[in-house]
Design an enzyme around this catalytic site. Structure first.
Site, short mmCIF file in Angstrom:
data_model
loop_
_atom_site.label_atom_id
_atom_site.label_comp_id
_atom_site.label_asym_id
_atom_site.label_seq_id
_atom_site.Cartn_x
_atom_site.Cartn_y
_atom_site.Cartn_z
CD GLU A 224 -6.06 10.41 4.55
OE1 GLU A 224 -6.99 10.39 3.73
OE2 GLU A 224 -5.01 9.75 4.40
CD GLU B 298 -2.24 11.89 1.70
OE1 GLU B 298 -2.58 11.22 2.68
OE2 GLU B 298 -2.25 13.14 1.69
#
Length: 743
Positions: free
Chosen positions: A115, A135
């Site tokens: 990210e 995640e």
């Protein structure tokens, strides 16, 4: 003292600032790293001598993501604050700041690391870099903008696939997808390439792109809605008992339909909601349990052992059947040499053929090249005798023959004569006491259990079974072997069935008991699989293992634990064995197995054929064993009757110290039996969703319902002790000292 998590800054003569994420070994995004990153970026944006910024990681990795330890060290609210704040910071100072930013990626860029890279204005990576958003494996969703930026870089369809499957991609693939802009030819050229891109951005030679504003890779909104709808339905079907993947899709949809900034707000809300769900805590428990299995008291907890570590270059596998060939395959893939011993040429040829077939399947999946396959096969040597010239070169032996005590005893007597004194001698037995196998050895303390699960080259768990005599250095080096062949090793004590098979022996027996009480067997399978989340139900599992194997293993438990086992001499397994219906391998068992159009085996309920088997079993059980006929059993009743006896046996294993840590039982249940990871493992589930008092009370109720089979259900002292004290089962070892009276 080593420096704490931080970032460092340097500026070269050309005006390119380099910020290095520094939190070895994987540069996890500790809150201190995020704070330092923000401060240094703000400094760079305000400095006149800085034209552009390159973000990279110290050592061999870019960044493996948010520091998972924070989930245990901080309150959920604090973690949410950190994630929400970081998302805003990355947008403001990394993506939209005054100076352009470039990510220079080596090693891994996973989760928050991916990210951070996606928020930069450009990305450069090495060919072997690994980039992705895993995640969902922790029960949460990307919270630093990943749900918004990844689909904008690679397209909605691909972005959904990568996020929902937690897949990562390597350098070349990442470049072809649009995830990175340039590939450095070598790691040594990475920083120079990234700096060149940064200067091009600063000069205007290369257009500066803010990922959150991009829409050129997104599908038109009507098509996007269709794609999102399909993804939602597939997710519900694939994972019906978890909510966080659906929350992730919701966040992605908000951004696609309403813009990146709106998507970020939706992502933060979805992240916070996911962090409150039980699956998050459960999956974090599994994360830490997996990493804790290698820390064994007195062995690998920092204890210094007198015997130096062994070289583990060559393994001898005794027996080339399904299990032995799988063990050999895993060893070859780990770079080891393998000596495969069989009793005749026919069996040896079959074993070698199985190994080649295992490796060929990897080639077909694109995970292995033909050249590497042939190189591996060159490291395989088949033998028919215990020739000293072969076995003196062996560092570890894994015996993997049929479960016949006398045969195993003779094998280890022979091995002791031909192997070096420092060679590890291990048995792959699944149930037999290893001291019994060692009875004919001159040095019986040499033997240790190395229990693989079938198929051995695929299943991730390795049970390491030690007796009270097993030297610590042998356990240590077998742990190393397990890690070397990419297994998660769990050290357990010596008893019938060890940890996994012993704890789960009531699983199938409870199903047989319920069927004898008139509960539809196929409904039991359906409830256990679809409602609870096991890969397959207990009857389907029996077919997969083999009815003949199940009869043999069940017999061991009947002999070892007669007071708490359920056996029906006219039961379903006994009848199927009489018919030679052993399950999948004979195409008949509780199910019929047909080959489909794609040559895949399909399990089919053949009620006409199997019905009489259940009827005869139930008639004998109800007439001669006192099994009542149950009516109106709910799905919850089925789950509790199947799994609470399993929890009860796990409590006995904890009380006896067969497993050192409750988390070891959690990870073992997930990696061997397919216990749903999102339930956190057997002990975690029992604590989080049930509680000792409820489990004990329900077992006592079941014991009254089945008075002649009450021993199967009666709660053990450890469970009663936890219920009485009001402590979780995972903490019961600290309190369990003496039995308490029945509640």
């Amino acid at each position: 003292m080593a420096p704490g998590p931080t970032c460092t800054l340097s500026v070269d003569r050309q005006g390119v600032a380099t910020i290095v994420l520094t939190n070895p070994p994987v540069n996890a995004l500790h809150p201190d790293v995020l704070s330092a990153l923000q401060n240094l970026l703000e400094e760079c944006h305000s400095r006149a001598d800085v034209k552009a910024v390159v973000i990279t990681g110290s050592g061999k990795n870019f960044c493996a993501g948010f520091d998972i330890a924070q989930f245990a060290a901080q309150s959920p609210e604090k973690v949410k604050e950190s994630v929400s704040g970081a998302s805003q910071i990355l947008t403001r100072v990394l993506e939209e700041g005054a100076k352009p930013t470039v990510a220079a990626i080596q090693g891994v860029a996973l989760g928050g690391g991916c990210e951070v890279a996606a928020a930069c204005n450009a990305r450069v990576c090495t060919p072997d870099a690994k980039i992705g958003l895993p995640e969902l494996q922790l029960g949460i969703i990307p919270g630093f903008g990943g749900t918004q930026r990844l689909p904008r870089l690679v397209g909605l369809q691909t972005g959904l696939e990568l996020i929902l499957t937690s897949k990562s991609v390597k350098g070349a693939k990442a470049h072809s997808l649009g995830l990175v802009d340039e590939i450095a030819k070598t790691p040594q050229e990475l920083l120079a390439t990234a700096k060149a891109v940064a200067l091009d951005l600063a000069s205007g030679k290369r257009k500066r792109v803010r990922t959150l504003d991009r829409e050129d890779r997104l599908e038109p909104k009507d098509i996007a809605k269709m794609i999102l709808g399909i993804a939602r339905e597939q997710t519900k079907k694939r994972a019906p008992n978890v909510q966080h993947p659906l929350l992730c899709i919701d966040a992605i949809e908000a951004g696609v339909l309403n813009g990146g900034k709106a998507g970020l707000a939706a992502e933060t809300a979805a992240f916070n909601e996911a962090a409150r769900l039980p699956a998050h805590k459960a999956l974090v428990n599994i994360f830490f349990a997996m990493r804790g299995t290698k820390k064994v008291k007195g062995v690998s907890d920092g204890t210094k052992l007198a015997v130096p570590k062994r070289k583990l270059g060559t393994v001898a596998v005794i027996g080339g059947g399904l299990m032995g060939s799988g063990i050999a395959t895993a060893s070859l893939e780990a770079g080891m040499s393998v000596v495969l011993k069989e009793i005749n040429q026919k069996f040896l040829d079959a074993g070698v053929s199985r190994i080649r077939s295992n490796l060929t399947s990897r080639v077909k999946k694109g995970k292995l090249t033909e050249q590497k396959l042939e190189q591996m096969m060159q490291r395989l040597k088949g033998v028919l005798t215990y020739d000293r010239r072969d076995f003196q070169q062996v560092d570890i032996v894994v015996e993997a023959v049929i479960e016949v005590v006398g045969l195993k005893q003779q094998i280890f007597k022979d091995l002791e004569e031909v192997c070096r004194p420092d060679c590890i001698l291990s048995t792959n037995t699944s149930t037999i006491d290893i001291t019994l196998i060692a009875q004919k050895m001159r040095q019986p303390e040499r033997i240790i259990g190395a229990h693989f699960f079938s198929p051995a080259h695929v299943m991730p768990l390795l049970e390491i079974v030690r007796s009270s005599q097993t030297p610590a250095d042998v356990t240590r080096d077998l742990l190393r072997y397990g890690s070397q062949i990419r297994k998660t090793p769990v050290v357990v004590g010596n008893c019938t069935g060890f940890a996994v098979n012993r704890v789960f022996f009531p699983y199938t027996m409870a199903a047989m008991l319920l069927a004898d009480a008139g509960v539809d067997a196929f409904r039991i399978d359906r409830v256990v699989q679809r409602a609870f989340g096991m890969p397959i139900g207990p009857f389907r599992l029996t077919d997969l293992v083999g009815g003949d194997v199940s009869k043999h293993v069940g017999g061991n438990f009947l002999l070892s634990f007669p007071e708490r086992t359920y056996g029906n001499p006219s039961g379903q397994i006994a009848q199927l064995n009489d018919k030679k219906w052993f399950g999948e391998k004979t195409a008949r068992g509780f199910y019929r197995y047909d080959k489909g159009e794609k040559k895949r085996t399909k399990a089919v309920k053949d009620l006409e054929a199997i019905g009489p088997v259940f009827q005869k079993s139930a008639q004998h059980a109800q007439t001669h064993l006192g099994v009542p006929s149950l009516l109106g059993v709910s799905d919850r009743d089925i789950v509790e009757m199947i799994f609470y006896p399993v929890v009860n046996e796990a409590c006995r294993v904890l009380a006896e110290g067969i497993v050192e840590k409750p988390k070891d039982m959690d990870i073992a249940s997930v990696m061997s039996m397919g216990f749903p990871a999102y339930r956190g493992g057997l002990v975690h589930w029992a604590d989080a969703e049930c509680g000792a008092a409820h489990i004990a009370a329900r077992l006592q109720t079941f014991a009254k319902m089945f008075p002649q089979q009450s021993g199967f259900f009666v709660p053990c002292e450890y469970l009663l002790n936890c219920a009485y004290r009001g402590v979780p089962l995972s903490q019961g070892q600290a309190f369990y000292q003496s039995p308490v009276s029945r509640l």
